[in-house]
Design a protein around this motif. Structure first.
Motif, PDB file in Angstrom:
ATOM      1  N   MET A   1      14.102  60.808  34.656  1.00  0.00           N
ATOM      2  CA  MET A   1      13.889  61.295  33.469  1.00  0.00           C
ATOM      3  C   MET A   1      13.263  60.406  32.386  1.00  0.00           C
ATOM      4  O   MET A   1      13.969  59.362  32.179  1.00  0.00           O
ATOM      5  N   THR A   2      12.276  60.803  31.745  1.00  0.00           N
ATOM      6  CA  THR A   2      11.543  59.830  30.771  1.00  0.00           C
ATOM      7  C   THR A   2      12.082  60.422  29.346  1.00  0.00           C
ATOM      8  O   THR A   2      12.631  61.470  29.319  1.00  0.00           O
ATOM      9  N   GLN A   3      11.784  59.456  28.591  1.00  0.00           N
ATOM     10  CA  GLN A   3      12.414  59.725  27.035  1.00  0.00           C
ATOM     11  C   GLN A   3      11.661  60.875  26.651  1.00  0.00           C
ATOM     12  O   GLN A   3      10.586  61.523  26.853  1.00  0.00           O
ATOM     13  N   ASN A   4      12.462  61.610  25.756  1.00  0.00           N
ATOM     14  CA  ASN A   4      11.985  62.952  25.044  1.00  0.00           C
ATOM     15  C   ASN A   4      11.549  63.973  26.017  1.00  0.00           C
ATOM     16  O   ASN A   4      10.548  64.620  25.879  1.00  0.00           O
ATOM     17  N   GLN A   5      12.206  64.008  27.064  1.00  0.00           N
ATOM     18  CA  GLN A   5      11.904  65.042  27.917  1.00  0.00           C
ATOM     19  C   GLN A   5      13.101  66.261  28.055  1.00  0.00           C
ATOM     20  O   GLN A   5      14.170  65.812  28.279  1.00  0.00           O
ATOM     21  N   SER A   6      12.621  67.452  27.614  1.00  0.00           N
ATOM     22  CA  SER A   6      13.743  68.314  27.467  1.00  0.00           C
ATOM     23  C   SER A   6      14.440  68.670  28.798  1.00  0.00           C
ATOM     24  O   SER A   6      13.963  68.503  29.955  1.00  0.00           O
ATOM     25  N   GLN A   8      16.269  71.142  31.589  1.00  0.00           N
ATOM     26  CA  GLN A   8      15.990  72.248  32.493  1.00  0.00           C
ATOM     27  C   GLN A   8      17.146  72.884  32.565  1.00  0.00           C
ATOM     28  O   GLN A   8      17.860  72.618  33.451  1.00  0.00           O
ATOM     29  N   GLU A  56      16.738  69.533  23.912  1.00  0.00           N
ATOM     30  CA  GLU A  56      15.438  69.322  23.617  1.00  0.00           C
ATOM     31  C   GLU A  56      14.872  68.031  23.826  1.00  0.00           C
ATOM     32  O   GLU A  56      13.621  67.972  24.261  1.00  0.00           O
ATOM     33  N   THR A  57      15.560  66.846  23.527  1.00  0.00           N
ATOM     34  CA  THR A  57      15.137  65.502  23.706  1.00  0.00           C
ATOM     35  C   THR A  57      15.281  64.971  25.080  1.00  0.00           C
ATOM     36  O   THR A  57      14.765  64.047  25.473  1.00  0.00           O
ATOM     37  N   GLY A  58      16.488  65.278  25.718  1.00  0.00           N
ATOM     38  CA  GLY A  58      17.014  64.797  26.987  1.00  0.00           C
ATOM     39  C   GLY A  58      17.783  63.359  26.612  1.00  0.00           C
ATOM     40  O   GLY A  58      18.207  62.678  27.435  1.00  0.00           O
ATOM     41  N   GLN A  59      18.246  63.337  25.304  1.00  0.00           N
ATOM     42  CA  GLN A  59      18.982  62.136  24.855  1.00  0.00           C
ATOM     43  C   GLN A  59      20.224  62.900  24.294  1.00  0.00           C
ATOM     44  O   GLN A  59      20.234  63.775  23.978  1.00  0.00           O
ATOM     45  N   GLN A  82      20.023  58.489  28.559  1.00  0.00           N
ATOM     46  CA  GLN A  82      19.000  59.803  29.020  1.00  0.00           C
ATOM     47  C   GLN A  82      19.980  60.566  29.628  1.00  0.00           C
ATOM     48  O   GLN A  82      20.572  60.180  30.659  1.00  0.00           O
TER      49      GLN A  82
END
Length: 230
Positions: A1-6, A8, A56-59, A82
């Motif tokens: 997962m990359t940064q700021n990826q919501s 699922q 929303e951000t995945g963080q 993450q």
């Protein structure tokens, strides 16, 4: 997962919020766990807003009870988390957040906030007798995960990760061959040594590929549960 990826979600956020039993202050405890090593890193609290921002951000976002404000883990230190999986328990009153971390989780600089030991079995033999025969695998996987995240200079595991997948695969091949030779020679002392090296390098390979050992164990369990033909 990359940064700021919501994230699922398996259900809408509004439905997830309804599933959780928030306390009188609108909070729920969130246990943060290293996704690869399964080490418990920290305990914090989320409210509805921080849960929404985490999704929303995945963080990881939390609510500070002392400062009465939202905070994003790693926003100032760079020790980000993450989110790889978000779970809630059977009662809906605790969250489990599995993360891929960058750097230590504790503000003291320790890898985990749970670095103080109150009690533990004092020897591998005692751990074996207590029923946890494979505790050393958990410890080794955690250590390899730490090396992957921190890359301390001079560590052999750091060297392997820096060289990349081809080097790691070469070592797995070499240790496999040496294990075969030791077994063929009937030398159990040598076989024990070589298989230990092989298992270590396999764990390095799994971390490089971001495949947790738990996934391997679940696959073995699925195979064991299938109808047998023998």
């Amino acid at each position: 997962m990359t940064q700021n990826q919501s994230l699922q979600l398996s259900l809408p956020l509004e439905a997830l919020v309804q599933e959780i039993k928030w306390d009188a202050h609108g909070l729920v405890p969130a246990i943060v766990q290293d996704e690869s090593s399964k080490e418990v890193l920290m305990l914090a609290y989320m409210n509805r807003e921080s849960l929404g921002k985490s999704v929303e951000t995945g963080q990881t976002w939390f609510w500070s009870r002392s400062r009465s404000e939202l905070w994003n883990k790693g926003a100032t230190s760079g020790n980000t988390q993450q989110i790889r999986a978000l779970r809630y328990d059977c009662d809906g009153d605790t969250l489990l957040v599995e993360v891929d971390r960058q750097g230590p989780a504790c503000h003291t600089g320790e890898d985990t906030c749970f670095f103080r030991t109150a009690a533990q079995n004092s020897s591998p033999e005692q751990r074996t007798n207590s029923g946890n025969r494979f505790a050393v695998l958990d410890e080794l996987e955690r250590l390899i995960g730490d090396r992957y995240a921190e890359r301390p200079e001079g560590a052999y595991t750091t060297y392997l990760f820096d060289k990349g997948i081809d080097k790691i695969l070469k070592k797995v091949g070499e240790e496999t061959t040496e294990s075969i030779i030791a077994a063929k020679n009937g030398d159990n002392d040598e076989l024990r040594y070589e298989v230990s090296d092989l298992i270590y390098h396999l764990l390095v390979l799994l971390r490089e590929r971001n495949l947790p050992l738990d996934d391997i164990m679940r696959e073995l369990e699925r195979r064991h549960e299938r109808p047998r033909r023998d």
